[in-house]
Design an enzyme around this catalytic site. Structure first.
Site, PDB file in Angstrom:
ATOM      1  N   GLY A   1      79.029 -29.420  19.443  1.00 51.20           N
ATOM      2  CA  GLY A   1      78.780 -30.663  20.179  1.00 51.20           C
ATOM      3  C   GLY A   1      79.759 -31.636  19.528  1.00 51.20           C
ATOM      4  O   GLY A   1      79.319 -32.810  19.624  1.00 51.20           O
ATOM      5  N   ALA A   2      80.987 -31.355  19.171  1.00 50.62           N
ATOM      6  CA  ALA A   2      82.015 -32.200  18.459  1.00 50.62           C
ATOM      7  C   ALA A   2      82.815 -33.069  19.294  1.00 50.62           C
ATOM      8  O   ALA A   2      83.677 -33.757  18.773  1.00 50.62           O
ATOM      9  CB  ALA A   2      82.785 -31.250  17.391  1.00 50.62           C
TER      10      ALA A   2
ATOM     11  N   GLY B   1      79.938 -38.425  20.611  1.00 54.38           N
ATOM     12  CA  GLY B   1      78.681 -38.992  19.912  1.00 54.38           C
ATOM     13  C   GLY B   1      78.753 -38.525  18.315  1.00 54.38           C
ATOM     14  O   GLY B   1      79.792 -38.512  17.712  1.00 54.38           O
TER      15      GLY B   1
ATOM     16  N   GLY C   1      78.499 -35.711  16.801  1.00 53.25           N
ATOM     17  CA  GLY C   1      79.291 -34.832  16.550  1.00 53.25           C
ATOM     18  C   GLY C   1      80.754 -34.874  16.355  1.00 53.25           C
ATOM     19  O   GLY C   1      81.574 -34.335  15.404  1.00 53.25           O
TER      20      GLY C   1
ATOM     21  N   SER D   1      65.012 -35.594  15.206  1.00 55.40           N
ATOM     22  CA  SER D   1      64.920 -36.979  15.878  1.00 55.40           C
ATOM     23  C   SER D   1      63.560 -37.939  15.511  1.00 55.40           C
ATOM     24  O   SER D   1      62.580 -37.269  14.991  1.00 55.40           O
ATOM     25  CB  SER D   1      64.820 -36.533  17.448  1.00 55.40           C
ATOM     26  OG  SER D   1      64.469 -37.845  18.148  1.00 55.40           O
TER      27      SER D   1
ATOM     28  N   TYR E   1      62.797 -33.081  25.969  1.00 50.22           N
ATOM     29  CA  TYR E   1      63.764 -33.563  24.748  1.00 50.22           C
ATOM     30  C   TYR E   1      62.808 -33.516  23.457  1.00 50.22           C
ATOM     31  O   TYR E   1      63.285 -32.928  22.688  1.00 50.22           O
ATOM     32  CB  TYR E   1      64.241 -34.820  24.970  1.00 50.22           C
ATOM     33  CG  TYR E   1      65.140 -35.590  23.666  1.00 50.22           C
ATOM     34  CD1 TYR E   1      66.482 -35.218  23.566  1.00 50.22           C
ATOM     35  CD2 TYR E   1      64.487 -36.366  22.984  1.00 50.22           C
ATOM     36  CE1 TYR E   1      67.106 -35.640  22.368  1.00 50.22           C
ATOM     37  CE2 TYR E   1      65.201 -37.030  21.985  1.00 50.22           C
ATOM     38  CZ  TYR E   1      66.253 -36.472  21.613  1.00 50.22           C
ATOM     39  OH  TYR E   1      66.882 -37.099  20.467  1.00 50.22           O
TER      40      TYR E   1
END
Length: 325
Positions: free
Chosen positions: A27-28, A31, A33, A157, A182
């Protein structure tokens, strides 16, 4: 050096020299990442930036090229919701050479309102993206990480402290809501991070599994970067109303980056911002559910069942013995 001295000595804006190190970040393209990749590259590491959208990956790579002199980065297509994509990407990354660490960051932060399943395996989408894909990726990269005595970092989280975990319904076949999906996925990710540490220790494999969370990090308080972070004026306004309890995505990356590269951190530790929602990284205590070995055993077995993946602990141990011979 005591833990308090170590915490005060660490400067997230002046990382140690990481030249020669290779890290893969999922997920780079945006955000946490993206900023994790930028910070690692800025310290001299070679970064494999992975994501599922080739155009966004190209934009994020170009952004790092503009912002970090001499940055060494490459891109890798990887969709964590698709296990075929995960296995192909892992094979490609493993064939490219050494890997010193992997940041298991990619995930759905804003889940669909109704329960959605993946096209390839029919698994609940949020769990598949945030958890199952990373479970398989870490397994596939275990031999590479063993050769470098590397490290894996699982992204947790603050939501894990709210008790949103149903041990009998990991895929939320009943009572699905986006929030539950989530929160439960993040509980599962933290559980796997700690369970992986227990199993790696038991197998005598010198790979560390660490868990970190970014606090309350929002796009509206983050610098605008073309193709990476372009929040609307409304998002800027709303996010800045929460300024006392929020921070930028850049600062949010501080804790997972430290968890990935600080040699003083041990497997099984949990790191996050000093004020819980914001601040410099420090060691913290995870939720009781995340640390419960019985929960760890159950979630691990569920992930094996849902993915068909069994971590190659025995093979990694043999590889280690051969290397020592």
């Amino acid at each position: 050096m005591t833990r308090s001295e170590a915490a005060s000595a660490w400067d997230p804006e002046r990382l140690p020299d990481l030249s020669g190190r290779v890290y893969l970040v999922t997920g780079a393209n945006a955000g946490l990442g993206y900023f994790s990749s930028e910070q690692l590259a800025g310290a001299g590491a070679h970064v494999i930036m992975s994501g599922r959208n080739p155009h966004r990956l190209a934009a994020s790579r170009a952004a790092i090229g503009r912002r970090v002199d001499g940055a060494s980065v490459e891109t890798l297509l990887l969709d964590t919701s698709n296990l075929g994509s995960v296995r192909a990407a892992a094979a490609s990354a493993g064939a490219r050479g050494r890997i010193d660490g992997v940041m298991l960051n990619a995930g759905i932060v804003h889940p669909p309102r109704t329960r959605t399943v993946t096209a390839d395996a029919g698994r609940e989408l949020v769990l598949a993206t945030n958890v199952l894909g990373h479970f398989v990726l870490a397994a596939e990269l275990l031999l590479s990480l063993t050769l470098t005595s590397g490290r894996m970092v699982w992204l947790g989280s603050m939501a894990t402290r709210l008790g949103a975990y149903d041990p009998l319904d990991l895929e939320l076949r009943d009572g699905y809501t986006g929030w539950r999906a989530y929160a439960q996925s993040k509980v599962a990710a933290q559980v796997l991070g700690f369970e992986a540490d227990r199993r790696l220790r038991e197998s005598g494999i010198p790979v560390q599994s660490v868990v970190a969370h970014p606090g309350y990090s929002v796009s509206g308080r983050t610098a605008g970067i073309h193709g990476v972070n372009m929040p609307s004026r409304r998002a800027r306004f709303l996010d800045n109303l929460q300024a006392p309890i929020t921070q930028s995505k850049e600062y949010g990356a501080w804790s997972p980056v430290r968890a990935l590269v600080d040699p003083r951190i041990a497997g099984g530790e949990y790191w996050g911002p000093s004020s819980l929602t914001r601040g410099a990284p420090r060691r913290q205590t995870a939720s009781k559910t995340s640390l419960d070995p019985e929960v760890g055993t159950r979630v691990w077995a569920d992930c094996e069942r849902l993915t068909g993946m069994h971590w190659p602990f025995a093979k990694a141990a043999r590889t280690l013995r051969k290397g020592a011979a």
